[in-house]
Motif scaffolding. Sequence first.
Motif, PDB file in Angstrom:
ATOM      1  N   PRO A 291      15.013  36.889 -68.620  1.00  0.00           N
ATOM      2  CA  PRO A 291      14.253  37.927 -69.320  1.00  0.00           C
ATOM      3  C   PRO A 291      15.048  38.499 -70.507  1.00  0.00           C
ATOM      4  N   PRO A 292      14.333  38.824 -71.609  1.00  0.00           N
ATOM      5  CA  PRO A 292      12.893  39.103 -71.686  1.00  0.00           C
ATOM      6  C   PRO A 292      11.983  37.882 -71.772  1.00  0.00           C
ATOM      7  N   HIS A 293      12.546  36.646 -71.809  1.00  0.00           N
ATOM      8  CA  HIS A 293      11.668  35.483 -71.731  1.00  0.00           C
ATOM      9  C   HIS A 293      10.916  35.554 -70.403  1.00  0.00           C
ATOM     10  N   LEU A 294       9.607  35.310 -70.438  1.00  0.00           N
ATOM     11  CA  LEU A 294       8.769  35.485 -69.254  1.00  0.00           C
ATOM     12  C   LEU A 294       8.520  34.162 -68.547  1.00  0.00           C
ATOM     13  N   GLY A 295       8.679  34.172 -67.237  1.00  0.00           N
ATOM     14  CA  GLY A 295       8.423  32.989 -66.439  1.00  0.00           C
ATOM     15  C   GLY A 295       8.964  33.165 -65.030  1.00  0.00           C
ATOM     16  N   GLY A 296       8.595  32.248 -64.141  1.00  0.00           N
ATOM     17  CA  GLY A 296       8.931  32.399 -62.737  1.00  0.00           C
ATOM     18  C   GLY A 296      10.414  32.291 -62.438  1.00  0.00           C
ATOM     19  N   ILE A 297      11.082  31.226 -62.925  1.00  0.00           N
ATOM     20  CA  ILE A 297      12.495  31.029 -62.600  1.00  0.00           C
ATOM     21  C   ILE A 297      13.331  32.176 -63.143  1.00  0.00           C
ATOM     22  N   GLU A 298      13.065  32.571 -64.393  1.00  0.00           N
ATOM     23  CA  GLU A 298      13.870  33.636 -64.978  1.00  0.00           C
ATOM     24  C   GLU A 298      13.690  34.965 -64.239  1.00  0.00           C
ATOM     25  N   ASN A 299      12.492  35.224 -63.728  1.00  0.00           N
ATOM     26  CA  ASN A 299      12.285  36.443 -62.937  1.00  0.00           C
ATOM     27  C   ASN A 299      13.067  36.385 -61.624  1.00  0.00           C
ATOM     28  N   VAL A 300      13.091  35.217 -60.991  1.00  0.00           N
ATOM     29  CA  VAL A 300      13.856  35.052 -59.753  1.00  0.00           C
ATOM     30  C   VAL A 300      15.341  35.292 -60.021  1.00  0.00           C
ATOM     31  N   VAL A 301      15.855  34.689 -61.083  1.00  0.00           N
ATOM     32  CA  VAL A 301      17.276  34.823 -61.393  1.00  0.00           C
ATOM     33  C   VAL A 301      17.632  36.280 -61.683  1.00  0.00           C
TER      34      VAL A 301
END
Length: 388
Positions: free
Chosen positions: A21-31
């Motif tokens: 983040p701030p790039h949006l997506g599933g893996i980045e939110n998990v990390v």
Amino acid sequence: MSGPDRTARPYRVLLVSHYYPPHLGGIENVVRQEAVHLAARGVDVTVLTSGERGSVRQEDGVRVVRVAAWNGAERAGVPFPVLSPAVLAAALRWARRADVVHLHDCLYLTSWTAGLAAFLTRTPHVLTQHVAMVEHPSALVRGVQRAVYAVAGRALLRRARRVLTLNASVAAFVGEYGARAERRRHLPNGVDTALFRPAEGAEERLLARKRLGLPADRTLVLFAGRLVPKKGYDLLLAAHDGTDRYDLVFAGDGDAQALAGRPGVHHLGTLAPERLAEAYRACDVFALPSTAEGFPLTVQEAMASGLPVVTTDDPGYAPYRLDRERVMLLPRDAAVLRGALAALAADEPLRARMGRYSRDCATTAFGWEEHVSALLGHYQDGPPVEPA
């Protein structure tokens, strides 16, 4: 159990992800959630990721190292940042000071480079594999995936102290590419059950719809994710002819032109987590007919938000032991989707029963605190690192 003396200094973890983040997506939110919760436990956390330009700064108690990258391929539906050569020096520097390197997915330059750095510095690494082979429409992309998994992927999987997977299909996939059976473990992602929660009543739901520009008097079926074929947005469109008893709501970027001008279709674009949580509360049903995704984070968010879930009948979901009478697991077929969504739109008591089940599952099985406790165990419990 191996590991450093934590009375002398904090335990040090290098988390590695192609995006953050701030790039949006599933893996980045998990990390990000792993990083923040680990830091809250007193762990010294560094995240190595891509960015428009290089930088090192503290974010939410986490050291975030961004290496400059070109990201043009994402516009063609291939989320693959090409990092500058500076990534190797950064990976070596932060792997050398870490007690463990945690790679997220073995398909990306960040993972290859950090995996090499872990090997050269004799730092053990753990790998979370989120997906199996993605059936991309491009034969070139499919071929590149196979080549990467056969070479870089196999090396990372074989040397990993632990290989963590989200479902049975991905577990079988990593086994085919060299992950040793005794080192593989199932570990579900967590979800923020305070942020992603059900609407407290009809008034809050109506207010959320008003803020998002959605109709107040229609049953709303939400899709959250990138508008690419693997996510199944095209199947939802094919299942909807504009005369149905429900409207479709899409939250995500990608092929927005495919949504334009369609009756009963609303596009919210990419939403920050707080706005996405409001979108879940505004809607009545969640649908994601995706393929080869592990157990998608958006499904967990929808369940935490108390929504009935319609998703793909993937045999890999077996470890989650979902009640098929409370979660609709369907083939990726537009006609089947049309029938299921029409039935849900017409049956409010069924939606309520499924929604209660969703929330109960999320609060008992998807907590971040439990996830991080398990993660710390995997970091420190494993075979000694193999010599470089």
